[in-house]
Design a protein around this motif. Structure first.
Motif, PDB file in Angstrom:
ATOM      1  N   THR B 155      16.902 -67.436 -48.521  1.00 50.76           N
ATOM      2  CA  THR B 155      17.833 -66.307 -48.509  1.00 50.76           C
ATOM      3  C   THR B 155      18.496 -66.174 -47.146  1.00 50.76           C
ATOM      4  O   THR B 155      19.690 -65.958 -47.042  1.00 50.76           O
ATOM      5  CB  THR B 155      17.057 -65.022 -48.836  1.00 50.76           C
ATOM      6  OG1 THR B 155      16.496 -65.196 -50.118  1.00 50.76           O
ATOM      7  CG2 THR B 155      17.982 -63.832 -48.850  1.00 50.76           C
ATOM      8  N   GLN B 156      17.684 -66.308 -46.084  1.00 45.49           N
ATOM      9  CA  GLN B 156      18.257 -66.117 -44.753  1.00 45.49           C
ATOM     10  C   GLN B 156      19.303 -67.192 -44.428  1.00 45.49           C
ATOM     11  O   GLN B 156      20.239 -66.934 -43.684  1.00 45.49           O
ATOM     12  CB  GLN B 156      17.172 -66.083 -43.688  1.00 45.49           C
ATOM     13  CG  GLN B 156      16.464 -67.406 -43.486  1.00 45.49           C
ATOM     14  CD  GLN B 156      15.756 -67.443 -42.142  1.00 45.49           C
ATOM     15  OE1 GLN B 156      15.611 -66.428 -41.490  1.00 45.49           O
ATOM     16  NE2 GLN B 156      15.330 -68.616 -41.727  1.00 45.49           N
ATOM     17  N   THR B 157      19.160 -68.388 -45.010  1.00 41.06           N
ATOM     18  CA  THR B 157      20.171 -69.426 -44.775  1.00 41.06           C
ATOM     19  C   THR B 157      21.521 -68.964 -45.297  1.00 41.06           C
ATOM     20  O   THR B 157      22.554 -69.156 -44.663  1.00 41.06           O
ATOM     21  CB  THR B 157      19.769 -70.739 -45.476  1.00 41.06           C
ATOM     22  OG1 THR B 157      18.375 -70.966 -45.297  1.00 41.06           O
ATOM     23  CG2 THR B 157      20.560 -71.909 -44.938  1.00 41.06           C
ATOM     24  N   PHE B 158      21.489 -68.336 -46.474  1.00 40.44           N
ATOM     25  CA  PHE B 158      22.738 -67.843 -47.055  1.00 40.44           C
ATOM     26  C   PHE B 158      23.295 -66.697 -46.203  1.00 40.44           C
ATOM     27  O   PHE B 158      24.490 -66.614 -45.953  1.00 40.44           O
ATOM     28  CB  PHE B 158      22.501 -67.377 -48.502  1.00 40.44           C
ATOM     29  CG  PHE B 158      21.981 -68.477 -49.380  1.00 40.44           C
ATOM     30  CD1 PHE B 158      22.656 -69.701 -49.443  1.00 40.44           C
ATOM     31  CD2 PHE B 158      20.822 -68.328 -50.115  1.00 40.44           C
ATOM     32  CE1 PHE B 158      22.183 -70.735 -50.235  1.00 40.44           C
ATOM     33  CE2 PHE B 158      20.337 -69.362 -50.907  1.00 40.44           C
ATOM     34  CZ  PHE B 158      21.022 -70.569 -50.965  1.00 40.44           C
ATOM     35  N   ARG B 159      22.385 -65.820 -45.780  1.00 39.74           N
ATOM     36  CA  ARG B 159      22.823 -64.680 -44.961  1.00 39.74           C
ATOM     37  C   ARG B 159      23.475 -65.178 -43.675  1.00 39.74           C
ATOM     38  O   ARG B 159      24.556 -64.747 -43.300  1.00 39.74           O
ATOM     39  CB  ARG B 159      21.616 -63.796 -44.644  1.00 39.74           C
ATOM     40  CG  ARG B 159      21.980 -62.570 -43.838  1.00 39.74           C
ATOM     41  CD  ARG B 159      20.813 -61.605 -43.743  1.00 39.74           C
ATOM     42  NE  ARG B 159      19.773 -62.099 -42.854  1.00 39.74           N
ATOM     43  CZ  ARG B 159      18.527 -62.335 -43.207  1.00 39.74           C
ATOM     44  NH1 ARG B 159      18.142 -62.148 -44.446  1.00 39.74           N
ATOM     45  NH2 ARG B 159      17.659 -62.789 -42.340  1.00 39.74           N
ATOM     46  N   HIS B 160      22.798 -66.095 -43.002  1.00 39.86           N
ATOM     47  CA  HIS B 160      23.329 -66.597 -41.735  1.00 39.86           C
ATOM     48  C   HIS B 160      24.672 -67.295 -41.934  1.00 39.86           C
ATOM     49  O   HIS B 160      25.594 -67.130 -41.142  1.00 39.86           O
ATOM     50  CB  HIS B 160      22.341 -67.565 -41.092  1.00 39.86           C
ATOM     51  CG  HIS B 160      21.067 -66.902 -40.692  1.00 39.86           C
ATOM     52  ND1 HIS B 160      19.901 -67.579 -40.459  1.00 39.86           N
ATOM     53  CD2 HIS B 160      20.762 -65.606 -40.472  1.00 39.86           C
ATOM     54  CE1 HIS B 160      18.949 -66.742 -40.133  1.00 39.86           C
ATOM     55  NE2 HIS B 160      19.446 -65.529 -40.131  1.00 39.86           N
ATOM     56  N   SER B 161      24.776 -68.042 -43.028  1.00 40.31           N
ATOM     57  CA  SER B 161      26.025 -68.760 -43.280  1.00 40.31           C
ATOM     58  C   SER B 161      27.157 -67.779 -43.530  1.00 40.31           C
ATOM     59  O   SER B 161      28.286 -67.976 -43.082  1.00 40.31           O
ATOM     60  CB  SER B 161      25.876 -69.683 -44.488  1.00 40.31           C
ATOM     61  OG  SER B 161      24.857 -70.610 -44.241  1.00 40.31           O
ATOM     62  N   TYR B 162      26.853 -66.709 -44.252  1.00 37.19           N
ATOM     63  CA  TYR B 162      27.884 -65.710 -44.522  1.00 37.19           C
ATOM     64  C   TYR B 162      28.362 -65.083 -43.208  1.00 37.19           C
ATOM     65  O   TYR B 162      29.567 -64.939 -42.980  1.00 37.19           O
ATOM     66  CB  TYR B 162      27.351 -64.622 -45.467  1.00 37.19           C
ATOM     67  CG  TYR B 162      28.341 -63.491 -45.625  1.00 37.19           C
ATOM     68  CD1 TYR B 162      29.569 -63.719 -46.264  1.00 37.19           C
ATOM     69  CD2 TYR B 162      28.078 -62.224 -45.124  1.00 37.19           C
ATOM     70  CE1 TYR B 162      30.503 -62.704 -46.393  1.00 37.19           C
ATOM     71  CE2 TYR B 162      29.011 -61.205 -45.250  1.00 37.19           C
ATOM     72  CZ  TYR B 162      30.218 -61.449 -45.881  1.00 37.19           C
ATOM     73  OH  TYR B 162      31.138 -60.449 -45.988  1.00 37.19           O
ATOM     74  N   ILE B 163      27.433 -64.720 -42.341  1.00 35.28           N
ATOM     75  CA  ILE B 163      27.809 -64.101 -41.061  1.00 35.28           C
ATOM     76  C   ILE B 163      28.627 -65.085 -40.222  1.00 35.28           C
ATOM     77  O   ILE B 163      29.638 -64.721 -39.624  1.00 35.28           O
ATOM     78  CB  ILE B 163      26.555 -63.620 -40.302  1.00 35.28           C
ATOM     79  CG1 ILE B 163      25.883 -62.492 -41.088  1.00 35.28           C
ATOM     80  CG2 ILE B 163      26.910 -63.153 -38.897  1.00 35.28           C
ATOM     81  CD1 ILE B 163      24.513 -62.102 -40.575  1.00 35.28           C
ATOM     82  N   VAL B 164      28.192 -66.324 -40.221  1.00 35.27           N
ATOM     83  CA  VAL B 164      28.913 -67.364 -39.479  1.00 35.27           C
ATOM     84  C   VAL B 164      30.360 -67.474 -39.991  1.00 35.27           C
ATOM     85  O   VAL B 164      31.310 -67.501 -39.211  1.00 35.27           O
ATOM     86  CB  VAL B 164      28.156 -68.709 -39.619  1.00 35.27           C
ATOM     87  CG1 VAL B 164      29.072 -69.894 -39.350  1.00 35.27           C
ATOM     88  CG2 VAL B 164      26.951 -68.726 -38.681  1.00 35.27           C
ATOM     89  N   SER B 165      30.530 -67.459 -41.293  1.00 34.47           N
ATOM     90  CA  SER B 165      31.882 -67.588 -41.840  1.00 34.47           C
ATOM     91  C   SER B 165      32.685 -66.311 -41.590  1.00 34.47           C
ATOM     92  O   SER B 165      33.867 -66.363 -41.270  1.00 34.47           O
ATOM     93  CB  SER B 165      31.853 -67.927 -43.328  1.00 34.47           C
ATOM     94  OG  SER B 165      31.419 -66.814 -44.079  1.00 34.47           O
ATOM     95  N   LEU B 166      32.003 -65.166 -41.688  1.00 32.72           N
ATOM     96  CA  LEU B 166      32.669 -63.883 -41.438  1.00 32.72           C
ATOM     97  C   LEU B 166      33.225 -63.824 -40.020  1.00 32.72           C
ATOM     98  O   LEU B 166      34.297 -63.296 -39.775  1.00 32.72           O
ATOM     99  CB  LEU B 166      31.653 -62.747 -41.636  1.00 32.72           C
ATOM    100  CG  LEU B 166      32.153 -61.312 -41.495  1.00 32.72           C
ATOM    101  CD1 LEU B 166      33.083 -60.967 -42.653  1.00 32.72           C
ATOM    102  CD2 LEU B 166      30.984 -60.347 -41.446  1.00 32.72           C
TER     103      LEU B 166
END
Lengths: 297, 644
Positions: B155-166
């Motif tokens: 889950t945290q991989t997805f969260r981190h990726s979203y923040i990175v893209s944001l």
């Protein structure tokens, strides 16, 4: 842009933000190489104006004599206002690192003296030359670092710092310490000094100087206030300094480096970090963090 | 004390032997080094701190005294056994963090090789530290995402990726760590890589590089792994050294947010700032935003001489051909491709404060070099950072990421964040605490027609007041001129402000010069004066404020009218009672003297009546007590009534 150009631009941006947003900024000038770079950047940032703030040197009265000469000469050459503040109460008590120990001396003549000066002149922002690579607790300090009315730093309650946006809002009596060199390393500083031919105190270059060895550190006998232990005789050695502070608290390294490239060459091959020469850091595990919370730069 | 793992010779590998004899050649070569800022994402469990420690160690950036200190700390707090350095300890700066074994802030680390200087933002990975990660990502050009090879994407991989893209980071390195614990298994790596590429493309992250590593042993960190011959790509360090992240500095439309007007003498007027995008040359036509005036650049001034050209990232001072009024916050831009100036935006906002954000509250918004007042008018949706699903929200809490409409009190020049970080990223600052409480990324401007206006806000006065934990009310100070109304009201307001209460004061000085400029001092005008002040006070109370009104307000009927506008308990009449002789003796503005000389007709107490209140909530004997003591009585009353 090269890495030095990027660092230079970032520092200039920070300095301009301060001047545009604060009423009464000051630049802490400690005479060392980082201060030399910071001053050089300030000259660039506001050209053709002079930097629109004074320099403040907190003089513990135990600095190397060559530092004081260099300080006065540079301020005169650049025609910049220089405020020298000495904690006169400390002087009246005969405060010194030999009589009172390094911790008390630093606290009274440096930290307290700094707070006195900031209060006396009512500065709302103070530039310092600290770098994040110097020490672990510095690695998390903000570029705009908030201080309470009593000059305390709260590492757990720091303002998030995003992009190149710096929050300069404070209430009366509060202040911001500003660290334009946060992202520079020791090597960047030396490379930049070399690239820009920035004058530095001659103590950074090797020369035969009278030293005694104490607790593994080479201490220079800069004046006759230094009490010698029985059997101790100053020896002439070719030494230089990697950082500069109060002479009794600053260890020299043996060196033959008399030019800037030679100094940088020695640094590149060095096996210890620069703060190792500072007696104050070794007092306790996280002494720098504790000192910073009390208002030390 | 733990044994040292084999200590490398402590010479940075990028420093050639010849340094001892030919430093100058080395220094010349170093001056052209490039620069990369990146962020590492993952949790302690993924070995993130270990990886950073390993990079520093492998780049020989640890000195003997730091290793000695690390060795001491490893024995005291370490988790890697007596024979190993616990690299995580090296990068966990603050004492409390070291003792708790967690990273709670953003730490910046520095290392360099012969090709590049690096700044690493090290941030914690847990959801409660989203704001820290956002902070670290805001200045990063690349992200290194760590996953544990045993666990794969979490889950945290997805969260981190979203923040990175944001935050607009387009380059991601997926470091599949702990390969040693899956027996260097190629299939495990490839499965994780494929899953991740699939996910990243949905987020619009187009540059993904996957590298199998083992941070504890250093495999594929800086040293090519012998145990994973099936991997032919770059090591992590090689990739970081060579990846091209920055676009050409001269590309894009020119933007320079003005930081400071440089005016050493009447002969020189320059505009200092850092170029946010594009290039500029003397002779270029430029527009000034938001005023939209145009002129040409005549000089690019630096201490080292004028420049022929300057581009993205350079801190310069421009001299312009025409005398135009330009100040901090304006943007100097290319005439052909100008930024928009708007006061209504749609933006993604990340909330960074424990105190919730309520729509309708006013914050200071800093963007570029502008500072304006702003409020969120409408929360369109909140993003669940773990599932990326949208949900409705009425307010924002710490670490919430939302898509909102914002309304500003002045137009600011901007570009969409996805086009230009410096022109589209902003922070929100709390007006009372001065803390940075949020940040945002502008998506697009809203046209006024589609905007939701201030008046339609469904936030009522209790909601507004509740955020400052106060009950809105009017403190109505009445009394003769010179009785001390304003003095006492000022002191009360200062006390309230110090407690973090939200206040507003109305008195003759700020009302008679503006709103009531058309009114004189006849009885009719006095009535109208107080009626308007009463109405304004009512709006202030609606806004949730403790409102301090200091007016002579000599007539009972008008005071009663003002009282009638408020709800019960909201109107607190404070009679500042000082005898006429004392007021006349004080005469702080010299008005009694003028009135006695006949120069001020209808002056209360002289030739116009003052009707003392019959039942004020507070009766202050202002002829005797010190103002501080009188102000204290007011504060005591407010406490007793539950206002504060």
């Amino acid at each position: 842009m090269s890495h030095l150009q990027r660092l230079e631009s970032e520092s200039i941006h920070i300095m301009r933000e301060v001047v545009a947003q604060f009423h009464n900024p000051v630049m802490l000038y400690s005479i060392g190489k980082d201060s030399s770079v910071m001053l050089h950047l300030a000259m660039k940032a506001f050209h053709p104006s002079k930097p629109p703030f004074p320099l403040l040197h907190v003089d513990t009265t135990w600095k190397f004599r060559e530092m004081i000469e260099f300080r006065d000469r540079r301020a005169a050459e650049l025609r910049i206002d220089l405020i020298v503040h000495i904690n006169t109460e400390g002087v009246a008590q005969g405060m010194g690192p030999f009589s009172h120990g390094s911790a008390t001396h630093t606290d009274v003549m440096k930290t307290e003296a700094l707070k006195q000066a900031l209060n006396t002149y009512g500065f709302d922002a103070a530039f310092g030359g600290a770098r994040r690579d110097e020490e672990k607790s510095r690695a998390k300090e903000r570029i705009f670092s908030f201080r309470t009315t009593t000059h305390r730093w709260d590492p757990k309650n720091q303002r998030p710092e995003l992009w190149n946006l710096y929050n300069s809002r404070i209430d009366k009596g509060e202040s911001i310490r500003v660290f334009p060199l946060s992202n520079w390393t020791e090597l960047d500083i030396w490379q930049y000094i070399y690239q820009e031919s920035i004058p530095v105190v001659p103590l950074y270059f090797a020369k035969r100087r009278p030293v005694v060895e104490r607790d593994g550190a080479l201490i220079m006998v800069d004046d006759d206030r230094m009490p010698l232990e029985p059997g101790e005789t100053p020896q002439e050695k070719s030494v230089r300094f990697r950082t500069l502070g109060c002479y009794p608290l600053t260890g020299a390294v043996e060196s033959q480096a008399t030019t800037l490239p030679e100094v940088i060459g020695e640094m590149l091959l060095a096996k210890t970090s620069e703060r190792q020469g500072r007696v104050i850091d070794r007092d306790a595990g996280a002494s720098m963090e504790a000192k910073k919370q009390e208002g030390y730069f | 004390m733990p044994q040292s793992p084999t200590l490398p010779e402590n010479v940075p590998e990028n420093v050639p032997e010849s340094v001892a004899t030919d430093v100058e050649t080395y220094l010349q070569a170093q001056q052209d080094k490039s620069f990369l800022r990146f962020i590492t994402c993952g949790s302690v469990d993924d070995g993130k701190s270990t990886l950073i420690g390993r990079l520093l160690y492998d780049c020989k950036l640890l000195f003997e005294d730091q290793l000695a200190s690390l060795s001491r700390d490893s024995a005291r707090f370490g988790t890697t056994g007596a024979d190993n350095f616990d690299f995580a300890l090296l990068v966990d700066g603050l004492t409390a963090e070291r003792e708790q074994g967690i990273t709670i802030d953003v730490a910046y680390r520095f290392f360099s090789t012969g090709r590049r200087k690096f700044i690493v933002a090290d941030t914690p990975g847990h959801e409660q530290y989203t704001r820290n990660m956002v902070t670290g990502a805001s200045t990063a050009e690349l992200a290194v995402l760590l996953v544990d090879a045993r666990k794969g994407l979490l889950t945290q991989t997805f969260r981190h990726s979203y923040i990175v893209s944001l935050l607009g980071i387009r380059h991601v390195v997926l470091a599949v760590n702990k390969m040693d614990l899956v027996d260097w298994d190629r299939a495990a790596f490839e499965e994780i890589s494929a899953d991740y590429r699939d996910f990243a493309s949905k987020l619009g992250i187009d540059q993904v590089t996957c590298i199998p590593v083992a941070a504890t042993t250093g495999d594929n960190v800086s040293r090519r792994s012998d145990t994973m011959p099936w991997y032919s790509g770059s090591t992590l360090l090689e990739h970081l050294e060579t990846v091209q992240v920055a676009q050409d500095e001269a590309d894009g439309p020119f933007r320079l947010p003005v930081q400071w007007v440089n005016r050493p003498s009447l002969e020189f007027r320059g505009f200092s700032g850092t170029i946010a995008r594009g290039a500029v040359r003397p002779g270029d036509a430029v527009a000034i935003l938001p005023s939209a005036q145009t002129t040409t650049v005549s000089r690019i001034v630096t201490i080292d001489g004028d420049l022929e050209v300057a581009s993205t990232g350079q801190a310069v001072t421009l001299v312009l051909a025409d005398e135009i009024d330009i100040s901090r916050g304006d943007v100097i831009a290319s005439t052909e491709d100008r930024p928009e100036a708007a006061d209504q935006f749609a933006a993604h906002v990340v909330w960074m404060s424990e105190q919730a954000m309520l729509p309708g509250r006013s914050y200071i918004l800093q963007i570029g070099t502008s500072s304006v007042n702003a409020q969120v008018t409408n929360i369109k949706h909140k993003v669940n950072v773990n599932t990326l699903e949208h949900a409705a929200a009425t307010h924002l809490e710490l670490n919430d990421i939302t898509f909102c409409n914002l309304s500003l009190d002045h137009p600011v020049p901007f570009d969409a964040y996805s086009d230009n970080r410096e022109m589209g990223g902003f922070i929100l600052v709390d007006r009372l605490s001065n803390a940075t409480v949020g940040c945002g990324m502008i998506d697009f401007a809203l046209r006024r027609a589609s905007n939701i206006h201030w008046q339609s806000m469904k936030v009522d006065k209790m909601a507004r007041a509740g955020t400052a934990s106060q009950k809105p009310c009017v403190l109505w100070f009445t009394g003769l001129s010179g009785a001390g109304k304003s003095t006492i009201a000022d002191m009360v307001e200062q006390r309230l402000h110090a407690m973090g209460k939200q206040t507003m004061s109305l008195d003759g000085d700020n009302v008679r010069h503006g709103l009531n400029r058309d009114l004189g001092f006849t009885d009719e005008d006095r009535v109208e004066n107080i009626r308007r002040v009463g109405e304004v006070s009512k709006l202030m109370v609606e806004a949730g404020l403790i409102t301090l009104v200091s007016f002579i307000s000599p007539f009972r009927s008008e005071r009663r009218l003002a009282r009638g506008l408020m709800d019960d308990d909201e109107f607190i009449e404070v009679f500042v009672d000082a005898p006429l002789e004392i007021c006349e003796d004080r005469d702080p503005k010299g008005l009694y003297k003028k009135a006695r000389a006949g120069e001020l007709p209808n002056f209360t107490g002289i030739d116009s009546a003052y009707e003392p209140p019959e039942a004020p909530e507070l009766h202050l004997n202002a002829g005797a007590g010190a103002p501080e003591a009188l102000a204290e009585q007011v504060v005591v009353l407010l406490r007793a009534r539950g206002v504060i």
